[in-house]
Scaffold this motif. Structure first.
Motif, mmCIF file in Angstrom:
data_model
loop_
_atom_site.group_PDB
_atom_site.id
_atom_site.type_symbol
_atom_site.label_atom_id
_atom_site.label_comp_id
_atom_site.label_asym_id
_atom_site.label_seq_id
_atom_site.Cartn_x
_atom_site.Cartn_y
_atom_site.Cartn_z
ATOM 1 N N GLU A 189 0.476 -1.753 0.289
ATOM 2 C CA GLU A 189 0.088 -0.156 -0.030
ATOM 3 C C GLU A 189 0.655 1.715 0.230
ATOM 4 N N GLN A 190 2.417 1.615 0.489
ATOM 5 C CA GLN A 190 3.018 2.144 -0.028
ATOM 6 C C GLN A 190 3.176 2.829 -1.207
ATOM 7 N N LEU A 191 3.202 2.051 -1.675
ATOM 8 C CA LEU A 191 3.499 1.759 -3.052
ATOM 9 C C LEU A 191 2.442 2.662 -3.772
ATOM 10 N N GLY A 192 1.836 3.156 -2.827
ATOM 11 C CA GLY A 192 0.410 4.038 -3.845
ATOM 12 C C GLY A 192 0.068 3.456 -4.997
ATOM 13 N N TRP A 193 -0.404 3.712 -5.695
ATOM 14 C CA TRP A 193 -0.445 3.387 -7.242
ATOM 15 C C TRP A 193 0.193 2.616 -8.611
ATOM 16 N N ALA A 198 2.412 -4.986 -7.801
ATOM 17 C CA ALA A 198 2.884 -6.231 -7.545
ATOM 18 C C ALA A 198 1.586 -6.924 -7.411
ATOM 19 N N TYR A 199 0.373 -6.743 -8.219
ATOM 20 C CA TYR A 199 -0.689 -7.998 -8.365
ATOM 21 C C TYR A 199 -0.494 -8.762 -9.420
ATOM 22 N N VAL A 200 -0.086 -8.264 -10.299
ATOM 23 C CA VAL A 200 0.539 -9.477 -10.876
ATOM 24 C C VAL A 200 1.701 -10.206 -11.277
ATOM 25 N N SER A 201 2.498 -9.989 -9.406
ATOM 26 C CA SER A 201 3.381 -10.640 -9.664
ATOM 27 C C SER A 201 2.499 -12.599 -8.282
ATOM 28 N N PRO A 202 3.265 -12.919 -8.955
ATOM 29 C CA PRO A 202 3.007 -14.549 -7.937
ATOM 30 C C PRO A 202 3.492 -14.324 -6.696
#
Length: 251
Positions: A189-193, A198-202
Motif C-alpha cells: 500500500e505504501q507504493l501508491g498506484w 505487485a498484483y501481477v506478481s505471483p
C-alpha cells in the motif's frame, strides 16, 4: 507415465546429491541472513507492524521470496544447458520419456528442493518466535504452488532462447523488483498506484497467503482469488513450457 516421471526426478536428485554443497548458501544461509539483518537489525527501528514485531512480519515474506528466487534461478541456466550445452534433454527425449514426463519430473525436483529449504527455514525461526501461529505449517504448501507458478513459465522462457545473456535481464528486471516490491519487506500500500505491479506478481499472492497463515492477517483479496492467480501462472506456464520444449526438441 509415472515411472518415466520418477526416472526424470531421480536423475535430478542424483545430480543434486553431488552438487548440494554449492547451493547451501543460497538455499539456507542467505534467507537467514536476510532475516537477521533486516528483520532484527532494521526491525529495531521499525518497531511493530500490523500488531506484531517487524521480524515476525517479514518471516512469511522471506519464506515466500526464498521459494520464488530458488524457482526462478534454478529454471534458467540448467534448463538452457540441457538443450544447448549438454543436450541432456534430447537424450531423455530419445528414450520413452515424454515431454510431460520431463516437465513433471523437473518441477517435482524443484518443489522438493524448495520444500527442504522452507523446512529448514521454519525450524530455525521457530525457536526465536518467528512463527506466531500453528497455521505456519500451511506455508510449505503455498511455497510448493509458488514454485511451480514461477518455475513453469521461466522454464519455458529458458527453453525458448539461444543466449544466456537474457537471464541477466530476467534477474535485473523481474527477480529483483519482484522481491523488493511484492510486500516482502513493507506493505505494498505504501507504493501508491504502483502497487498494481505487485498484483501481477505471483510472489505477492504467495506472500499474502503465507502472512495470512502465520499471522492471521486479513488478505486484500479472498484467499481463493490469490490461489486462482497462482493457478493461472501454473496452467499458463505449463502450456508454454510444453510448446517450447516441443519446438526445441525438434532442433
Amino acid at each position: 507415465m509415472a515411472s518415466a516421471t520418477y526416472a526424470v526426478f531421480e536423475r535430478y536428485m542424483v545430480l543434486y546429491k553431488r552438487l548440494w554443497r554449492a547451493s547451501l548458501f543460497s538455499s539456507f544461509a542467505l534467507p537467514l541472513l536476510f532475516l537477521a539483518s533486516i528483520g532484527l537489525g532494521v526491525g529495531q527501528y521499525v518497531g511493530e507492524l500490523g500488531g506484531v514485531s517487524y521480524a515476525q512480519w517479514i518471516v512469511p515474506g522471506v519464506l515466500a521470496s526464498t521459494a520464488f528466487q530458488m524457482a526462478l534461478g534454478e529454471s534458467t541456466y540448467p534448463v538452457l544447458g540441457s538443450f544447448k550445452w549438454d543436450r541432456s534433454a534430447h537424450a531423455m527425449y530419445a528414450t520413452r520419456v515424454s515431454i510431460w514426463d520431463m516437465l513433471r519430473g523437473w518441477l517435482l525436483y524443484l518443489v522438493v528442493r524448495v520444500q527442504i529449504a522452507v523446512a529448514v527455514f521454519l525450524l530455525v525461526v521457530w525457536p526465536f518466535g518467528g512463527l506466531a501461529s500453528a497455521w505456519a505449517l500451511v506455508t510449505p504448501l503455498v511455497a510448493a504452488v509458488l514454485t511451480v507458478a514461477v518455475a513453469a513459465p521461466v522454464t519455458a522462457f529458458a527453453a525458448s532462447i539461444e543466449h544466456d545473456s537474457y537471464f541477466a535481464l530476467l534477474f535485473r528486471f523481474v527477480m529483483i523488483p519482484a522481491t523488493l516490491f511484492s510486500g516482502v519487506f513493507f506493505p505494498v500500500e505504501q507504493l501508491g498506484w504502483l502497487r498494481v505491479l505487485a498484483y501481477v506478481s505471483p510472489l505477492w499472492h504467495a506472500v499474502v497467503l503465507c502472512r495470512w497463515a502465520t499471522l492471521g492477517e486479513v488478505t486484500p483479496w479472498p484467499a481463493w482469488a490469490h490461489v486462482a492467480v497462482l493457478g493461472a501462472f501454473v496452467v499458463g506456464g505449463l502450456w508454454w513450457a510444453r510448446v517450447a520444449f516441443g519446438r526445441r526438441l525438434r532442433d
